[in-house]
Design a protein around this motif. Structure first.
Motif, PDB file in Angstrom:
ATOM      1  N   GLU A   6      -1.373   8.796   6.098  1.00 34.20           N
ATOM      2  CA  GLU A   6      -2.557   9.642   6.138  1.00 34.20           C
ATOM      3  C   GLU A   6      -2.745  10.364   4.811  1.00 34.20           C
ATOM      4  O   GLU A   6      -1.793  10.598   4.064  1.00 34.20           O
ATOM      5  N   ASN A   7      -3.993  10.699   4.535  1.00 32.46           N
ATOM      6  CA  ASN A   7      -4.343  11.585   3.426  1.00 32.46           C
ATOM      7  C   ASN A   7      -3.926  11.060   2.058  1.00 32.46           C
ATOM      8  O   ASN A   7      -3.607  11.827   1.153  1.00 32.46           O
ATOM      9  N   SER A   8      -3.915   9.723   1.910  1.00 33.24           N
ATOM     10  CA  SER A   8      -3.684   9.146   0.591  1.00 33.24           C
ATOM     11  C   SER A   8      -5.035   8.987  -0.100  1.00 33.24           C
ATOM     12  O   SER A   8      -5.952   8.373   0.465  1.00 33.24           O
ATOM     13  N   LYS A   9      -5.177   9.515  -1.278  1.00 28.00           N
ATOM     14  CA  LYS A   9      -6.461   9.509  -1.967  1.00 28.00           C
ATOM     15  C   LYS A   9      -6.967   8.090  -2.182  1.00 28.00           C
ATOM     16  O   LYS A   9      -6.266   7.238  -2.718  1.00 28.00           O
ATOM     17  N   GLY A  10      -8.196   7.825  -1.738  1.00 27.57           N
ATOM     18  CA  GLY A  10      -8.815   6.534  -1.933  1.00 27.57           C
ATOM     19  C   GLY A  10      -8.345   5.454  -0.979  1.00 27.57           C
ATOM     20  O   GLY A  10      -8.703   4.285  -1.136  1.00 27.57           O
ATOM     21  N   THR A  81       3.768  -8.112   8.553  1.00 28.58           N
ATOM     22  CA  THR A  81       3.327  -6.732   8.749  1.00 28.58           C
ATOM     23  C   THR A  81       1.905  -6.709   9.291  1.00 28.58           C
ATOM     24  O   THR A  81       1.057  -7.498   8.863  1.00 28.58           O
ATOM     25  N   LEU A  82       1.664  -5.793  10.205  1.00 26.68           N
ATOM     26  CA  LEU A  82       0.316  -5.519  10.707  1.00 26.68           C
ATOM     27  C   LEU A  82      -0.088  -4.117  10.263  1.00 26.68           C
ATOM     28  O   LEU A  82       0.600  -3.145  10.573  1.00 26.68           O
ATOM     29  N   LEU A  83      -1.197  -4.028   9.531  1.00 23.04           N
ATOM     30  CA  LEU A  83      -1.768  -2.735   9.157  1.00 23.04           C
ATOM     31  C   LEU A  83      -3.029  -2.531   9.988  1.00 23.04           C
ATOM     32  O   LEU A  83      -3.857  -3.440  10.098  1.00 23.04           O
ATOM     33  N   VAL A  84      -3.178  -1.354  10.559  1.00 22.93           N
ATOM     34  CA  VAL A  84      -4.346  -1.061  11.393  1.00 22.93           C
ATOM     35  C   VAL A  84      -5.085   0.136  10.801  1.00 22.93           C
ATOM     36  O   VAL A  84      -4.575   1.261  10.796  1.00 22.93           O
ATOM     37  N   LYS A  85      -6.281  -0.115  10.305  1.00 19.63           N
ATOM     38  CA  LYS A  85      -7.077   0.945   9.684  1.00 19.63           C
ATOM     39  C   LYS A  85      -7.580   1.919  10.746  1.00 19.63           C
ATOM     40  O   LYS A  85      -8.158   1.520  11.751  1.00 19.63           O
ATOM     41  N   LYS A  86      -7.381   3.198  10.488  1.00 18.54           N
ATOM     42  CA  LYS A  86      -7.870   4.243  11.385  1.00 18.54           C
ATOM     43  C   LYS A  86      -8.940   5.108  10.725  1.00 18.54           C
ATOM     44  O   LYS A  86      -9.655   5.842  11.405  1.00 18.54           O
ATOM     45  N   GLY A  87      -9.037   5.039   9.422  1.00 18.85           N
ATOM     46  CA  GLY A  87     -10.048   5.806   8.706  1.00 18.85           C
ATOM     47  C   GLY A  87     -11.352   5.041   8.601  1.00 18.85           C
ATOM     48  O   GLY A  87     -11.490   3.928   9.107  1.00 18.85           O
ATOM     49  N   PRO A  88     -12.358   5.617   7.929  1.00 17.26           N
ATOM     50  CA  PRO A  88     -13.686   5.002   7.834  1.00 17.26           C
ATOM     51  C   PRO A  88     -13.713   3.817   6.871  1.00 17.26           C
ATOM     52  O   PRO A  88     -12.803   3.628   6.063  1.00 17.26           O
ATOM     53  N   GLY A  89     -14.809   3.054   6.958  1.00 16.80           N
ATOM     54  CA  GLY A  89     -15.006   1.940   6.038  1.00 16.80           C
ATOM     55  C   GLY A  89     -14.864   0.596   6.709  1.00 16.80           C
ATOM     56  O   GLY A  89     -14.337   0.485   7.821  1.00 16.80           O
ATOM     57  N   LYS A  90     -15.315  -0.444   6.001  1.00 13.60           N
ATOM     58  CA  LYS A  90     -15.270  -1.802   6.533  1.00 13.60           C
ATOM     59  C   LYS A  90     -14.340  -2.650   5.675  1.00 13.60           C
ATOM     60  O   LYS A  90     -13.207  -2.269   5.434  1.00 13.60           O
ATOM     61  N   GLN A  91     -14.800  -3.834   5.212  1.00  6.33           N
ATOM     62  CA  GLN A  91     -13.880  -4.733   4.523  1.00  6.33           C
ATOM     63  C   GLN A  91     -13.270  -4.106   3.277  1.00  6.33           C
ATOM     64  O   GLN A  91     -12.081  -4.276   2.993  1.00  6.33           O
ATOM     65  N   GLY A  92     -14.082  -3.370   2.511  1.00  6.57           N
ATOM     66  CA  GLY A  92     -13.548  -2.732   1.310  1.00  6.57           C
ATOM     67  C   GLY A  92     -12.429  -1.762   1.614  1.00  6.57           C
ATOM     68  O   GLY A  92     -11.446  -1.673   0.872  1.00  6.57           O
ATOM     69  N   ALA A  93     -12.573  -1.031   2.715  1.00  2.25           N
ATOM     70  CA  ALA A  93     -11.524  -0.090   3.120  1.00  2.25           C
ATOM     71  C   ALA A  93     -10.282  -0.831   3.597  1.00  2.25           C
ATOM     72  O   ALA A  93      -9.147  -0.399   3.331  1.00  2.25           O
ATOM     73  N   GLN A  94     -10.471  -1.952   4.299  1.00  2.00           N
ATOM     74  CA  GLN A  94      -9.328  -2.746   4.742  1.00  2.00           C
ATOM     75  C   GLN A  94      -8.551  -3.284   3.541  1.00  2.00           C
ATOM     76  O   GLN A  94      -7.312  -3.290   3.541  1.00  2.00           O
ATOM     77  N   LEU A  95      -9.274  -3.739   2.523  1.00  6.15           N
ATOM     78  CA  LEU A  95      -8.608  -4.245   1.329  1.00  6.15           C
ATOM     79  C   LEU A  95      -7.894  -3.128   0.573  1.00  6.15           C
ATOM     80  O   LEU A  95      -6.767  -3.319   0.090  1.00  6.15           O
ATOM     81  N   ARG A  96      -8.517  -1.968   0.466  1.00  7.81           N
ATOM     82  CA  ARG A  96      -7.833  -0.841  -0.189  1.00  7.81           C
ATOM     83  C   ARG A  96      -6.546  -0.490   0.540  1.00  7.81           C
ATOM     84  O   ARG A  96      -5.518  -0.224  -0.084  1.00  7.81           O
ATOM     85  N   MET A  97      -6.600  -0.489   1.859  1.00  7.66           N
ATOM     86  CA  MET A  97      -5.411  -0.248   2.675  1.00  7.66           C
ATOM     87  C   MET A  97      -4.334  -1.286   2.367  1.00  7.66           C
ATOM     88  O   MET A  97      -3.169  -0.948   2.118  1.00  7.66           O
TER      89      MET A  97
END
Length: 265
Positions: A6-10, A81-97
């Motif tokens: 949580e709370n990682s910038k960007g 590994t499985l990463l599950v996005k909980k914050g906002p955003g779509k594909q770009g946010a998934q890739l940043r994650m």
């Protein structure tokens, strides 16, 4: 068990389910959301081709609700590994994650591929080879020698050939032939370059793909293409998350903003 980030910038908040230890130098990030049986069939093809013995497979999930990401099933299919996005955003946010997690875990390069079972996941070793040779951005292309396009909708074919690829190539100052294709690879050197900065909240949908298509060659980093295959279903609905009118108009806006370097740090 999972870890919460949580709370990682960007980077959007996300959960990480590590189903295995880090094994390899590179990882394969697969962004998905509610891909159902398509991602299962793709992972089965990956296992048949031994991809899990060449790279660590990381699923970058947009918080699917269709049951396709059950961890026991993914683990049996070779997912690391499985990463599950909980914050906002779509594909770009998934890739940043996925990128942030992969860099934090120490991977030297990241390969990406869509999770809708259209692409030749057996081509992953070609990207590994180019990363090993020191390339920083490797674009998969169905339009170069050795590549193959099957059942591509005509409107998509001409949009790539006559619009998307020319604009991206002009922006990149380098000729690329299959620029909508998310089957590609990035070096750690590229993603951590101080003039790239991919971990910014402006990358929500397809902005990050467009931006990373052009920035490497603008910085005189090493870029190339490798042949891949992309096969659309012969009949039925085309697997895509891009709506015909709104989605394509947004893509055009992204291309123009990218052309005028509006995504630069």
């Amino acid at each position: 068990m999972y870890s919460k980030f949580e709370n990682s910038k960007g980077v959007p908040d996300f959960l990480a389910y590590e189903l295995g230890e880090k094994k390899y130098k590179y990882c394969l990030c697969i962004p998905i959301i509610n891909e159902g049986d398509r991602i299962i069939r793709q992972l089965e093809r990956a296992m048949q081709n031994g991809i899990q013995e060449k790279v660590d497979i990381i699923i970058c999930d947009g918080d699917s609700t269709d049951g396709s990401t059950a961890t026991d099933r993914l683990e049996a299919l070779g997912v690391n590994t499985l990463l599950v996005k909980k914050g906002p955003g779509k594909q770009g946010a998934q890739l940043r994650m996925g990128f942030w997690y992969a860099l934090e875990r120490g991977y030297e390069g990241i390969i990406t591929i869509d999770g809708n079972n259209k692409d030749s996941i057996q081509s992953v070793p070609l990207f590994v080879e180019k990363l090993d040779e020191g390339y920083d951005f490797i674009q998969g292309s169905r339009f170069i020698k050795g590549g193959k396009a099957e059942n591509t909708p005509w409107i998509r074919h001409f949009a790539v050939k006559l619009l998307h690829s020319p604009i991206i190539s002009l922006t990149a100052m380098h000729c690329f032939t299959d620029t909508t294709n998310a089957f590609r690879a990035y070096s750690k050197k590229y993603l951590t370059h101080p003039e790239v900065q991919p971990f910014r909240d402006i990358f929500v949908t397809y902005e990050l793909l467009a931006y990373l298509s052009v920035k490497a060659s603008q910085l005189s980093l090493r870029v190339t293409e490798v042949p891949v295959e992309r096969k659309y279903p012969a009949s039925g609905k085309t697997p895509t998350k891009i709506s015909f009118f709104r989605g394509n108009s947004n893509l055009m806006k992204i291309l123009l903003l990218n052309l005028f370097r509006k995504y630069n740090p």
